[in-house]
Design a protein around this motif. Structure first.
Motif, PDB file in Angstrom:
ATOM      1  N   GLU A 135       4.816   6.759  -2.217  1.00 31.17           N
ATOM      2  CA  GLU A 135       3.846   5.789  -1.693  1.00 31.17           C
ATOM      3  C   GLU A 135       4.459   4.396  -1.782  1.00 31.17           C
ATOM      4  OE1 GLU A 135       1.273   8.692  -4.244  1.00 31.17           O
ATOM      5  OE2 GLU A 135       3.214   7.688  -4.407  1.00 31.17           O
ATOM      6  N   SER A 136       4.203   3.611  -0.788  1.00 28.56           N
ATOM      7  CA  SER A 136       4.708   2.245  -0.763  1.00 28.56           C
ATOM      8  C   SER A 136       3.552   1.267  -0.672  1.00 28.56           C
ATOM      9  CB  SER A 136       5.647   2.033   0.433  1.00 28.56           C
ATOM     10  OG  SER A 136       4.932   2.123   1.654  1.00 28.56           O
ATOM     11  N   ALA A 137       3.832   0.020  -0.993  1.00 34.79           N
ATOM     12  CA  ALA A 137       2.810  -1.017  -0.838  1.00 34.79           C
ATOM     13  C   ALA A 137       2.374  -1.121   0.614  1.00 34.79           C
ATOM     14  CB  ALA A 137       3.365  -2.358  -1.339  1.00 34.79           C
ATOM     15  N   LEU A 138       3.333  -0.961   1.546  1.00 35.19           N
ATOM     16  CA  LEU A 138       3.007  -1.052   2.970  1.00 35.19           C
ATOM     17  C   LEU A 138       2.107   0.101   3.410  1.00 35.19           C
ATOM     18  CD1 LEU A 138       3.428  -2.487   5.665  1.00 35.19           C
ATOM     19  CD2 LEU A 138       5.450  -1.056   6.031  1.00 35.19           C
ATOM     20  N   SER A 139       2.398   1.312   2.952  1.00 40.60           N
ATOM     21  CA  SER A 139       1.574   2.461   3.336  1.00 40.60           C
ATOM     22  C   SER A 139       0.136   2.318   2.842  1.00 40.60           C
ATOM     23  CB  SER A 139       2.185   3.754   2.781  1.00 40.60           C
ATOM     24  OG  SER A 139       3.422   4.034   3.395  1.00 40.60           O
ATOM     25  N   LEU A 140      -0.012   1.856   1.604  1.00 43.10           N
ATOM     26  CA  LEU A 140      -1.360   1.726   1.053  1.00 43.10           C
ATOM     27  C   LEU A 140      -2.121   0.565   1.676  1.00 43.10           C
ATOM     28  CD1 LEU A 140      -0.592   2.567  -2.670  1.00 43.10           C
ATOM     29  CD2 LEU A 140      -1.713   3.993  -0.967  1.00 43.10           C
ATOM     30  N   GLY A 168       2.804  11.139   5.735  1.00 44.54           N
ATOM     31  CA  GLY A 168       2.375  10.052   6.600  1.00 44.54           C
ATOM     32  C   GLY A 168       3.285   8.843   6.543  1.00 44.54           C
ATOM     33  N   THR A 169       3.192   8.034   7.578  1.00 43.47           N
ATOM     34  CA  THR A 169       3.866   6.738   7.655  1.00 43.47           C
ATOM     35  C   THR A 169       2.802   5.651   7.668  1.00 43.47           C
ATOM     36  OG1 THR A 169       3.843   6.705  10.081  1.00 43.47           O
ATOM     37  CG2 THR A 169       5.730   7.771   9.006  1.00 43.47           C
ATOM     38  N   TYR A 173      -1.146   6.212   8.865  1.00 47.77           N
ATOM     39  CA  TYR A 173      -2.286   5.896   8.004  1.00 47.77           C
ATOM     40  C   TYR A 173      -3.209   4.867   8.651  1.00 47.77           C
ATOM     41  CZ  TYR A 173      -0.248   8.495   4.115  1.00 47.77           C
ATOM     42  OH  TYR A 173       0.234   9.496   3.319  1.00 47.77           O
ATOM     43  N   ALA A 174      -2.632   3.906   9.348  1.00 49.74           N
ATOM     44  CA  ALA A 174      -3.455   2.905  10.023  1.00 49.74           C
ATOM     45  C   ALA A 174      -4.281   3.547  11.138  1.00 49.74           C
ATOM     46  CB  ALA A 174      -2.576   1.791  10.577  1.00 49.74           C
ATOM     47  N   VAL A 175      -3.658   4.477  11.876  1.00 44.22           N
ATOM     48  CA  VAL A 175      -4.387   5.196  12.924  1.00 44.22           C
ATOM     49  C   VAL A 175      -5.471   6.066  12.314  1.00 44.22           C
ATOM     50  CG1 VAL A 175      -4.180   6.949  14.724  1.00 44.22           C
ATOM     51  CG2 VAL A 175      -2.440   5.156  14.530  1.00 44.22           C
ATOM     52  N   ARG A 176      -5.128   6.761  11.243  1.00 45.62           N
ATOM     53  CA  ARG A 176      -6.102   7.642  10.590  1.00 45.62           C
ATOM     54  C   ARG A 176      -7.326   6.868  10.107  1.00 45.62           C
ATOM     55  NH1 ARG A 176      -9.562  10.114   8.993  1.00 45.62           N
ATOM     56  NH2 ARG A 176      -9.654  12.071   7.819  1.00 45.62           N
ATOM     57  N   CYS A 182      -4.383  -3.513  12.411  1.00 50.03           N
ATOM     58  CA  CYS A 182      -3.231  -3.073  11.630  1.00 50.03           C
ATOM     59  C   CYS A 182      -2.268  -2.268  12.506  1.00 50.03           C
ATOM     60  CB  CYS A 182      -3.712  -2.244  10.445  1.00 50.03           C
ATOM     61  SG  CYS A 182      -2.467  -1.972   9.185  1.00 50.03           S
ATOM     62  N   VAL A 183      -2.822  -1.428  13.371  1.00 50.72           N
ATOM     63  CA  VAL A 183      -1.985  -0.673  14.310  1.00 50.72           C
ATOM     64  C   VAL A 183      -1.224  -1.628  15.215  1.00 50.72           C
ATOM     65  CG1 VAL A 183      -2.035   0.921  16.261  1.00 50.72           C
ATOM     66  CG2 VAL A 183      -3.437   1.377  14.239  1.00 50.72           C
ATOM     67  N   GLU A 184      -1.900  -2.643  15.708  1.00 55.12           N
ATOM     68  CA  GLU A 184      -1.241  -3.633  16.570  1.00 55.12           C
ATOM     69  C   GLU A 184      -0.096  -4.323  15.839  1.00 55.12           C
ATOM     70  OE1 GLU A 184      -4.911  -5.045  19.513  1.00 55.12           O
ATOM     71  OE2 GLU A 184      -4.474  -6.149  17.675  1.00 55.12           O
TER      72      GLU A 184
END
Length: 237
Positions: A135-140, A168-169, A173-176, A182-184
């Protein structure tokens, strides 16, 4: 693909601070009578009305009266400072992981604490550190839809396509989470649209399957821009 935020796994409780003893500089903070230790301090002592021991004609000046204070200082109680703040290893503390491998920056990103994230980055927190399950700070931050934090982390050149063991990437995760902004932001910085989750879904597949029309439109517009930028204009004859 299912992802559980750390907030559901661990509860952060803050225990209230209870002072162990009073302020040693406050003469009003006195222990009950009969204390074994007495520290003498010089303070003006005003006679209380109706006190038979108070004598208006006493030869001792009022300002020189002794008032007994039973307040103990930290040094007298044996509480010594073991280390000065300047001697602490700040770099080690600021990137110190917990049992899951989460650093303070990862936790702050997971809970959307933008000011804490900014403070930690300014003081040398490493945004590239991964937890035990990658897990990364960016993913969370992407999972929570914290676009401002995502932007701060991307400015530090973190891996935008980091793949964790949950399958996941950051973009997936943003899409989910149906986090359009965030997706943009992730797509604008070059997030890979072809990476598949463990379930086999790409970000577009996931948006369609979940019925997230706005996210689907953002992805379609991004793909269209990619096609337009790759078009080579014909040479004029």
């Amino acid at each position: 693909m299912e992802h559980t935020q750390p907030a559901e796994d661990l509860s952060l409780t803050q225990q209230p601070l209870t002072p162990e003893f009073g302020d040693p500089e406050d003469p009003r903070d006195e222990a009950p009578d009969g204390s074994d230790t007495v520290v003498l301090s010089l303070f003006p002592c005003t006679p209380e009305p109706g006190n038979p021991e108070s004598d208006a004609g006493s030869s001792s000046p009022q300002g020189n009266s002794l008032k007994h204070s039973t307040t103990l200082t930290n040094r007298q109680r044996g509480n010594e400072v073991s280390a000065l703040p300047a001697t602490l290893d700040c770099d080690n503390l600021i990137n110190k992981p917990d049992e899951r491998g989460f650093t303070p920056l990862i936790w702050a990103s997971a809970f959307g604490e933008i000011e804490t994230v900014r403070f930690l980055l300014e003081w040398g927190a490493d945004p590239h550190i991964l937890a035990k399950e990658r897990e990364s700070a960016l993913s969370l931050a992407s999972t929570g839809g914290y676009t401002d934090i995502v932007g701060l982390l991307l400015e530090r050149d973190v891996d935008i396509n980091i793949y964790d063991w949950n399958g996941g990437t950051p973009l997936l995760y943003a899409v989910r989470g149906n986090h359009v902004k965030c997706v943009e932001a992730l797509l604008a910085r070059g997030a890979d649209l072809t990476t598949e989750a463990d379930s086999g879904y790409t970000p577009m597949d996931l948006a369609v399957a979940l019925g997230y029309r706005k996210v689907q439109q953002v992805i379609e517009n991004h793909i269209l821009k990619l096609f337009q930028s790759n078009l080579v204009p014909a040479d004029p004859e």
